[in-house]
Design a protein around this motif. Structure first.
Motif, mmCIF file in Angstrom:
data_model
loop_
_atom_site.group_PDB
_atom_site.id
_atom_site.type_symbol
_atom_site.label_atom_id
_atom_site.label_comp_id
_atom_site.label_asym_id
_atom_site.label_seq_id
_atom_site.Cartn_x
_atom_site.Cartn_y
_atom_site.Cartn_z
ATOM 1 N N ASP A 159 3.289 3.424 3.613
ATOM 2 C CA ASP A 159 4.004 4.588 4.138
ATOM 3 C C ASP A 159 3.302 5.899 3.837
ATOM 4 O O ASP A 159 3.787 6.967 4.226
ATOM 5 C CB ASP A 159 5.436 4.635 3.572
ATOM 6 N N GLY A 160 2.181 5.839 3.117
ATOM 7 C CA GLY A 160 1.431 7.052 2.795
ATOM 8 C C GLY A 160 1.954 7.780 1.561
ATOM 9 O O GLY A 160 1.535 8.897 1.271
ATOM 10 N N LYS A 161 2.861 7.165 0.832
ATOM 11 C CA LYS A 161 3.441 7.780 -0.376
ATOM 12 C C LYS A 161 2.670 7.292 -1.602
ATOM 13 O O LYS A 161 3.203 6.574 -2.447
ATOM 14 C CB LYS A 161 4.923 7.412 -0.487
ATOM 15 N N LYS A 162 1.424 7.721 -1.687
ATOM 16 C CA LYS A 162 0.558 7.212 -2.750
ATOM 17 C C LYS A 162 0.981 7.683 -4.132
ATOM 18 O O LYS A 162 0.840 6.948 -5.112
ATOM 19 C CB LYS A 162 -0.893 7.570 -2.456
ATOM 20 N N HIS A 163 1.539 8.901 -4.216
ATOM 21 C CA HIS A 163 2.008 9.386 -5.522
ATOM 22 C C HIS A 163 3.179 8.527 -6.013
ATOM 23 O O HIS A 163 3.274 8.224 -7.207
ATOM 24 C CB HIS A 163 2.428 10.862 -5.438
ATOM 25 N N ALA A 164 4.069 8.133 -5.099
ATOM 26 C CA ALA A 164 5.197 7.267 -5.467
ATOM 27 C C ALA A 164 4.688 5.897 -5.906
ATOM 28 O O ALA A 164 5.212 5.317 -6.870
ATOM 29 C CB ALA A 164 6.153 7.125 -4.288
ATOM 30 N N ALA A 165 3.655 5.381 -5.221
ATOM 31 C CA ALA A 165 3.078 4.079 -5.586
ATOM 32 C C ALA A 165 2.481 4.133 -6.989
ATOM 33 O O ALA A 165 2.698 3.226 -7.799
ATOM 34 C CB ALA A 165 2.019 3.665 -4.568
ATOM 35 N N VAL A 198 -3.356 -2.229 -13.126
ATOM 36 C CA VAL A 198 -4.288 -1.159 -13.494
ATOM 37 C C VAL A 198 -5.358 -0.981 -12.418
ATOM 38 O O VAL A 198 -5.686 0.149 -12.030
ATOM 39 C CB VAL A 198 -4.928 -1.452 -14.875
ATOM 40 N N GLN A 199 -5.896 -2.086 -11.903
ATOM 41 C CA GLN A 199 -6.940 -2.002 -10.880
ATOM 42 C C GLN A 199 -6.386 -1.444 -9.568
ATOM 43 O O GLN A 199 -7.056 -0.659 -8.901
ATOM 44 C CB GLN A 199 -7.580 -3.370 -10.655
ATOM 45 N N ILE A 200 -5.165 -1.814 -9.208
ATOM 46 C CA ILE A 200 -4.567 -1.282 -7.978
ATOM 47 C C ILE A 200 -4.319 0.212 -8.129
ATOM 48 O O ILE A 200 -4.576 0.991 -7.202
ATOM 49 C CB ILE A 200 -3.279 -2.052 -7.609
ATOM 50 N N ARG A 201 -3.832 0.632 -9.291
ATOM 51 C CA ARG A 201 -3.637 2.065 -9.534
ATOM 52 C C ARG A 201 -4.958 2.799 -9.405
ATOM 53 O O ARG A 201 -5.036 3.871 -8.783
ATOM 54 C CB ARG A 201 -3.035 2.292 -10.923
#
Length: 198
Positions: free
Chosen positions: A161-167, A187-190
């Protein structure tokens, strides 16, 4: 791992030959298993750097694949994939590559050959997120009862959804509670999200 099991087998033979009481054999076996679990950071490890170093040093093809995959070196991961002997491990590794390359049709074909497992339902739900198939997302999500996979689906949805800060916020909330491979994955996904790779 094979050397560990061979050592346990030889030790059990020697103890059986000398007719050591069974409770001592079980005690020694329990100590050996605990020692193995402590030495393997992918089981209960809390330090992602140590886990990556462990993967890098490992000679096991599956762990070499994981190292290259988590580093984002897909061509080296594909080379390691060819050395994996276990059919199940090879399928899971191939599935990870197909998802990373967004080859969802091939991934679905491979998933159809695999038995029902929480990682299968998670992968199908993630593919449904990418294909914007709300009905399938709901259907597969209902089959997952693992909190880690459910949280990762929320992260995947937020990224889509483009909400990378929420992710990233979701991942940072999860990370202190995780250990081993799940921690390393989060950790790697972050890291990938922060670097703009996803």
């Amino acid at each position: 791992m094979i050397w560990f099991l061979l050592l346990v087998f030889i030790f059990a033979l020697v103890m059986g030959y000398f007719q050591v009481p069974i409770w001592i054999m079980y005690g020694v076996l329990a100590v050996m298993i605990i020692f193995f679990l402590i030495r393997n950071p992918l089981v209960f490890g809390k330090d992602p750097e140590k886990m990556m170093a462990y993967l890098k040093k490992s000679k096991a093809p599956q762990l070499q694949f994981l190292y290259h995959f988590l580093q984002g070196d897909l061509s080296a991961a594909e080379l390691a994939l060819g050395s994996i002997r276990s059919k199940k491990s090879k399928q899971h590794s191939e599935l990870m590559l197909l998802r990373e390359r967004k080859e969802y049709g091939k991934a679905k074909d491979l998933l159809a050959k695999m038995s029902g497992h929480k990682s299968k339902w998670y992968t199908l739900a993630d593919i449904a997120i990418q294909e914007e198939d709300a009905e399938s997302i709901k259907q597969y999500k209902e089959k997952i009862n693992d909190a880690f996979f459910l949280n990762m689906l929320e992260v995947d949805q937020a990224v889509y959804d483009g909400k990378k800060h929420a992710a990233v916020a979701l991942l940072e909330k999860m990370i202190p509670k995780l250990r081993g491979y799940k921690l390393l994955t989060a950790v790697q996904i972050r890291k990938q999200i922060l670097e703009g790779k996803v």
